[in-house]
Design a protein around this motif. Sequence first.
Motif, PDB file in Angstrom:
ATOM      1  N   CYS A   5      39.134  44.132  32.264  1.00 18.58           N
ATOM      2  CA  CYS A   5      38.029  44.710  31.480  1.00 18.58           C
ATOM      3  C   CYS A   5      38.042  46.230  31.517  1.00 18.58           C
ATOM      4  O   CYS A   5      37.880  46.877  30.486  1.00 18.58           O
ATOM      5  N   CYS A   6      38.203  46.779  32.683  1.00 16.78           N
ATOM      6  CA  CYS A   6      38.075  48.237  32.848  1.00 16.78           C
ATOM      7  C   CYS A   6      39.346  49.000  32.492  1.00 16.78           C
ATOM      8  O   CYS A   6      39.267  50.113  31.990  1.00 16.78           O
ATOM      9  N   VAL A  24      48.641  44.551  36.053  1.00 16.36           N
ATOM     10  CA  VAL A  24      48.460  44.371  37.498  1.00 16.36           C
ATOM     11  C   VAL A  24      48.280  42.886  37.798  1.00 16.36           C
ATOM     12  O   VAL A  24      48.892  42.344  38.735  1.00 16.36           O
ATOM     13  N   ASN A  25      47.451  42.207  37.005  1.00 19.57           N
ATOM     14  CA  ASN A  25      47.235  40.771  37.202  1.00 19.57           C
ATOM     15  C   ASN A  25      48.530  39.985  37.015  1.00 19.57           C
ATOM     16  O   ASN A  25      48.848  39.083  37.794  1.00 19.57           O
ATOM     17  N   ARG A  26      49.277  40.315  35.968  1.00 18.04           N
ATOM     18  CA  ARG A  26      50.538  39.637  35.710  1.00 18.04           C
ATOM     19  C   ARG A  26      51.512  39.856  36.871  1.00 18.04           C
ATOM     20  O   ARG A  26      52.230  38.949  37.288  1.00 18.04           O
ATOM     21  N   VAL A  65      36.722  37.755  40.261  1.00 14.15           N
ATOM     22  CA  VAL A  65      36.003  38.984  39.918  1.00 14.15           C
ATOM     23  C   VAL A  65      36.943  40.178  39.776  1.00 14.15           C
ATOM     24  O   VAL A  65      36.909  40.884  38.757  1.00 14.15           O
ATOM     25  N   CYS A  66      37.782  40.420  40.765  1.00 14.36           N
ATOM     26  CA  CYS A  66      38.681  41.584  40.699  1.00 14.36           C
ATOM     27  C   CYS A  66      39.661  41.500  39.525  1.00 14.36           C
ATOM     28  O   CYS A  66      39.799  42.473  38.780  1.00 14.36           O
ATOM     29  N   PRO A  67      40.343  40.369  39.310  1.00 14.92           N
ATOM     30  CA  PRO A  67      41.232  40.298  38.142  1.00 14.92           C
ATOM     31  C   PRO A  67      40.483  40.492  36.825  1.00 14.92           C
ATOM     32  O   PRO A  67      40.992  41.140  35.905  1.00 14.92           O
ATOM     33  N   VAL A  73      45.061  34.086  37.949  1.00 17.37           N
ATOM     34  CA  VAL A  73      45.324  34.880  39.154  1.00 17.37           C
ATOM     35  C   VAL A  73      44.612  34.261  40.350  1.00 17.37           C
ATOM     36  O   VAL A  73      45.181  34.150  41.437  1.00 17.37           O
ATOM     37  N   ASP A  74      43.369  33.842  40.155  1.00 14.37           N
ATOM     38  CA  ASP A  74      42.621  33.210  41.248  1.00 14.37           C
ATOM     39  C   ASP A  74      43.301  31.930  41.710  1.00 14.37           C
ATOM     40  O   ASP A  74      43.450  31.681  42.899  1.00 14.37           O
TER      41      ASP A  74
END
Length: 105
Positions: A52-53, A61-63, A45-47, A36-37
């Motif tokens: 993780c959470c 969301v990342n995909r 960090v956010c992805p 994603v980065d």
Amino acid sequence: MADFDEPLCGCLQDMFSCLIVFCVPCGGICIQAYSVDKATSSGMVCPFLWSCCLGCIGSAVNRGQIRQKYHIEGSFIMDCLISCFCGCCAATQEYREVMNRERPK
């Protein structure tokens, strides 16, 4: 809009990402955050925290961010299902897709 260039179950094409995802704790989350980065230049960090959470939802969301960047067909529901049932394969697919599209020409 098009589909992913890389197949979902093609993880053995890239042994590096395959070994990271299957042998390193949190390897799939790290590979996905890196992808994603690399695609969006938004940082890892956010992805990483999304996955993780929120688990499958965060991975979806990342995909979705990767799909949006490269104009790939799909939906959030399909991303959730793929992340839930084929999370390791999805992470390696996303990594291969981003690496192929971001390769210097």
